[in-house]
Design a protein around this motif. Structure first.
Motif, PDB file in Angstrom:
ATOM      1  N   VAL A 196       0.858  -1.187   0.000  1.00  0.00           N
ATOM      2  CA  VAL A 196       0.000   0.000   0.000  1.00  0.00           C
ATOM      3  C   VAL A 196       0.894   1.237   0.000  1.00  0.00           C
ATOM      4  CG1 VAL A 196      -1.715   1.309   1.297  1.00  0.00           C
ATOM      5  CG2 VAL A 196      -1.837  -1.179   1.251  1.00  0.00           C
ATOM      6  N   VAL A 197       0.510   2.227  -0.793  1.00  0.00           N
ATOM      7  CA  VAL A 197       1.208   3.508  -0.821  1.00  0.00           C
ATOM      8  C   VAL A 197       0.233   4.589  -0.379  1.00  0.00           C
ATOM      9  CG1 VAL A 197       2.372   5.224  -2.256  1.00  0.00           C
ATOM     10  CG2 VAL A 197       2.748   2.787  -2.673  1.00  0.00           C
ATOM     11  N   VAL A 198       0.658   5.402   0.591  1.00  0.00           N
ATOM     12  CA  VAL A 198      -0.127   6.548   1.048  1.00  0.00           C
ATOM     13  C   VAL A 198       0.628   7.796   0.628  1.00  0.00           C
ATOM     14  CG1 VAL A 198      -1.025   7.787   3.056  1.00  0.00           C
ATOM     15  CG2 VAL A 198      -1.057   5.279   3.018  1.00  0.00           C
ATOM     16  N   LEU A 199      -0.052   8.698  -0.038  1.00  0.00           N
ATOM     17  CA  LEU A 199       0.558   9.930  -0.515  1.00  0.00           C
ATOM     18  C   LEU A 199      -0.171  11.113   0.078  1.00  0.00           C
ATOM     19  CD1 LEU A 199       2.459  11.468  -2.430  1.00  0.00           C
ATOM     20  CD2 LEU A 199       0.700  11.232  -4.184  1.00  0.00           C
ATOM     21  N   ARG A 200       0.584  11.944   0.789  1.00  0.00           N
ATOM     22  CA  ARG A 200       0.026  13.209   1.286  1.00  0.00           C
ATOM     23  C   ARG A 200       0.592  14.307   0.394  1.00  0.00           C
ATOM     24  NH1 ARG A 200      -2.290  16.035   5.688  1.00  0.00           N
ATOM     25  NH2 ARG A 200      -1.289  18.045   5.973  1.00  0.00           N
ATOM     26  N   PRO A 201      -0.234  14.829  -0.508  1.00  0.00           N
ATOM     27  CA  PRO A 201       0.264  15.817  -1.455  1.00  0.00           C
ATOM     28  C   PRO A 201       0.606  17.151  -0.793  1.00  0.00           C
ATOM     29  CG  PRO A 201      -2.060  15.415  -1.805  1.00  0.00           C
ATOM     30  CD  PRO A 201      -1.623  14.509  -0.702  1.00  0.00           C
ATOM     31  N   ASP A 202       1.120  18.023  -1.593  1.00  0.00           N
ATOM     32  CA  ASP A 202       1.645  19.328  -1.207  1.00  0.00           C
ATOM     33  C   ASP A 202       1.146  19.857   0.129  1.00  0.00           C
ATOM     34  OD1 ASP A 202       2.884  21.750  -1.163  1.00  0.00           O
ATOM     35  OD2 ASP A 202       1.592  22.669  -2.646  1.00  0.00           O
ATOM     36  N   THR A 203       2.012  19.769   1.106  1.00  0.00           N
ATOM     37  CA  THR A 203       1.686  20.285   2.435  1.00  0.00           C
ATOM     38  C   THR A 203       2.089  21.739   2.567  1.00  0.00           C
ATOM     39  OG1 THR A 203       3.827  19.596   3.290  1.00  0.00           O
ATOM     40  CG2 THR A 203       2.008  18.021   3.470  1.00  0.00           C
ATOM     41  N   GLY A 204       2.939  22.197   1.656  1.00  0.00           N
ATOM     42  CA  GLY A 204       3.368  23.586   1.678  1.00  0.00           C
ATOM     43  C   GLY A 204       4.448  23.884   2.700  1.00  0.00           C
ATOM     44  N   LEU A 210       3.888  -1.070   3.678  1.00  0.00           N
ATOM     45  CA  LEU A 210       3.363   0.291   3.587  1.00  0.00           C
ATOM     46  C   LEU A 210       4.471   1.273   3.257  1.00  0.00           C
ATOM     47  CD1 LEU A 210       1.036   2.373   4.166  1.00  0.00           C
ATOM     48  CD2 LEU A 210       1.929   2.450   6.497  1.00  0.00           C
ATOM     49  N   SER A 211       4.202   2.134   2.293  1.00  0.00           N
ATOM     50  CA  SER A 211       5.087   3.253   1.972  1.00  0.00           C
ATOM     51  C   SER A 211       4.275   4.531   2.116  1.00  0.00           C
ATOM     52  CB  SER A 211       5.618   3.153   0.536  1.00  0.00           C
ATOM     53  OG  SER A 211       6.389   1.993   0.368  1.00  0.00           O
ATOM     54  N   VAL A 212       4.853   5.506   2.815  1.00  0.00           N
ATOM     55  CA  VAL A 212       4.186   6.796   2.999  1.00  0.00           C
ATOM     56  C   VAL A 212       5.093   7.871   2.406  1.00  0.00           C
ATOM     57  CG1 VAL A 212       3.319   8.476   4.671  1.00  0.00           C
ATOM     58  CG2 VAL A 212       3.037   6.014   5.109  1.00  0.00           C
ATOM     59  N   TYR A 213       4.525   8.680   1.520  1.00  0.00           N
ATOM     60  CA  TYR A 213       5.263   9.775   0.897  1.00  0.00           C
ATOM     61  C   TYR A 213       4.568  11.084   1.241  1.00  0.00           C
ATOM     62  CZ  TYR A 213       7.422   6.091  -1.827  1.00  0.00           C
ATOM     63  OH  TYR A 213       8.090   4.963  -2.201  1.00  0.00           O
ATOM     64  N   VAL A 214       5.360  12.039   1.700  1.00  0.00           N
ATOM     65  CA  VAL A 214       4.839  13.362   2.010  1.00  0.00           C
ATOM     66  C   VAL A 214       5.534  14.344   1.074  1.00  0.00           C
ATOM     67  CG1 VAL A 214       4.604  15.150   3.767  1.00  0.00           C
ATOM     68  CG2 VAL A 214       4.460  12.726   4.416  1.00  0.00           C
ATOM     69  N   ALA A 215       4.749  15.003   0.241  1.00  0.00           N
ATOM     70  CA  ALA A 215       5.309  15.953  -0.712  1.00  0.00           C
ATOM     71  C   ALA A 215       5.277  17.347  -0.103  1.00  0.00           C
ATOM     72  CB  ALA A 215       4.504  15.925  -2.011  1.00  0.00           C
ATOM     73  N   SER A 216       6.397  18.036  -0.147  1.00  0.00           N
ATOM     74  CA  SER A 216       6.427  19.396   0.371  1.00  0.00           C
ATOM     75  C   SER A 216       6.452  20.415  -0.759  1.00  0.00           C
ATOM     76  CB  SER A 216       7.607  19.603   1.303  1.00  0.00           C
ATOM     77  OG  SER A 216       8.816  19.346   0.622  1.00  0.00           O
ATOM     78  N   ALA A 255      -1.004  15.341  11.751  1.00  0.00           N
ATOM     79  CA  ALA A 255      -1.244  14.459  10.601  1.00  0.00           C
ATOM     80  C   ALA A 255      -0.013  13.607  10.314  1.00  0.00           C
ATOM     81  CB  ALA A 255      -1.630  15.278   9.378  1.00  0.00           C
ATOM     82  N   LEU A 256       1.174  14.202  10.420  1.00  0.00           N
ATOM     83  CA  LEU A 256       2.403  13.440  10.207  1.00  0.00           C
ATOM     84  C   LEU A 256       2.577  12.372  11.281  1.00  0.00           C
ATOM     85  CD1 LEU A 256       4.902  16.215   9.087  1.00  0.00           C
ATOM     86  CD2 LEU A 256       3.841  14.438   7.674  1.00  0.00           C
ATOM     87  N   ASP A 257       2.222  12.690  12.514  1.00  0.00           N
ATOM     88  CA  ASP A 257       2.284  11.686  13.589  1.00  0.00           C
ATOM     89  C   ASP A 257       1.363  10.514  13.285  1.00  0.00           C
ATOM     90  OD1 ASP A 257       4.179  13.055  15.054  1.00  0.00           O
ATOM     91  OD2 ASP A 257       2.701  13.988  16.400  1.00  0.00           O
ATOM     92  N   VAL A 258       0.175  10.798  12.795  1.00  0.00           N
ATOM     93  CA  VAL A 258      -0.762   9.729  12.428  1.00  0.00           C
ATOM     94  C   VAL A 258      -0.133   8.853  11.348  1.00  0.00           C
ATOM     95  CG1 VAL A 258      -2.980   9.253  11.307  1.00  0.00           C
ATOM     96  CG2 VAL A 258      -2.845  10.972  13.123  1.00  0.00           C
ATOM     97  N   LEU A 259       0.481   9.464  10.327  1.00  0.00           N
ATOM     98  CA  LEU A 259       1.120   8.698   9.267  1.00  0.00           C
ATOM     99  C   LEU A 259       2.318   7.907   9.777  1.00  0.00           C
ATOM    100  CD1 LEU A 259       0.944  11.271   6.329  1.00  0.00           C
ATOM    101  CD2 LEU A 259      -0.446   9.206   6.652  1.00  0.00           C
ATOM    102  N   ARG A 260       3.063   8.484  10.708  1.00  0.00           N
ATOM    103  CA  ARG A 260       4.211   7.768  11.288  1.00  0.00           C
ATOM    104  C   ARG A 260       3.784   6.548  12.086  1.00  0.00           C
ATOM    105  NH1 ARG A 260       6.090  13.197  12.663  1.00  0.00           N
ATOM    106  NH2 ARG A 260       7.705  13.752  11.182  1.00  0.00           N
ATOM    107  N   ASP A 261       2.629   6.623  12.714  1.00  0.00           N
ATOM    108  CA  ASP A 261       2.138   5.512  13.536  1.00  0.00           C
ATOM    109  C   ASP A 261       1.517   4.393  12.716  1.00  0.00           C
ATOM    110  OD1 ASP A 261       2.984   6.799  15.811  1.00  0.00           O
ATOM    111  OD2 ASP A 261       0.996   7.591  16.317  1.00  0.00           O
ATOM    112  N   LEU A 262       1.179   4.648  11.466  1.00  0.00           N
ATOM    113  CA  LEU A 262       0.522   3.629  10.644  1.00  0.00           C
ATOM    114  C   LEU A 262       1.306   2.318  10.544  1.00  0.00           C
ATOM    115  CD1 LEU A 262      -1.158   5.376   7.596  1.00  0.00           C
ATOM    116  CD2 LEU A 262      -2.240   4.000   9.355  1.00  0.00           C
ATOM    117  N   PRO A 263       2.610   2.340  10.266  1.00  0.00           N
ATOM    118  CA  PRO A 263       3.325   1.062  10.166  1.00  0.00           C
ATOM    119  C   PRO A 263       3.257   0.248  11.452  1.00  0.00           C
ATOM    120  CG  PRO A 263       4.671   2.834   9.282  1.00  0.00           C
ATOM    121  CD  PRO A 263       3.477   3.469   9.944  1.00  0.00           C
TER     122      PRO A 263
END
Length: 80
Positions: free
Chosen positions: A21-29, A66-72, A42-50
């Motif tokens: 599964v890949v989770v992508l959080r697009p442009d956070t700015g 699981l792969s999580v990508y956060v785009a800045s 939100a990042l803490d929630v994503l960090r806890d997923l694995p």
């Protein structure tokens, strides 16, 4: 609100019949290193997923990679 996001992500990912599964959080700015407020939560929630996906109480004997990508920066799609 954040508990609901965590529960929703975890239960949704566990319900998938997928090994990867890949989770992508697009442009956070904002860069991840300077996360604050809602962005940091939100990042803490994503960090806890694995961790929650690997919990034997919830994985039904099946592991999910699981792969999580956060785009800045804004994401660009092919052709745009």
């Amino acid at each position: 609100m954040w508990d609901a996001l965590d529960d929703s992500l975890r239960s949704g990912l566990h319900a998938l019949d997928a090994l990867h599964v890949v989770v992508l959080r697009p442009d956070t700015g904002r860069p991840v290193a300077r996360a604050d407020g809602d962005h940091a939560i939100a990042l803490d929630v994503l960090r806890d997923l694995p961790v929650s996906l690997a919990d034997p109480r919830y994985d039904a004997g099946r592991r999910t990679e699981l792969s999580v990508y956060v785009a800045s920066a804004p994401l660009r799609t092919v052709g745009s």
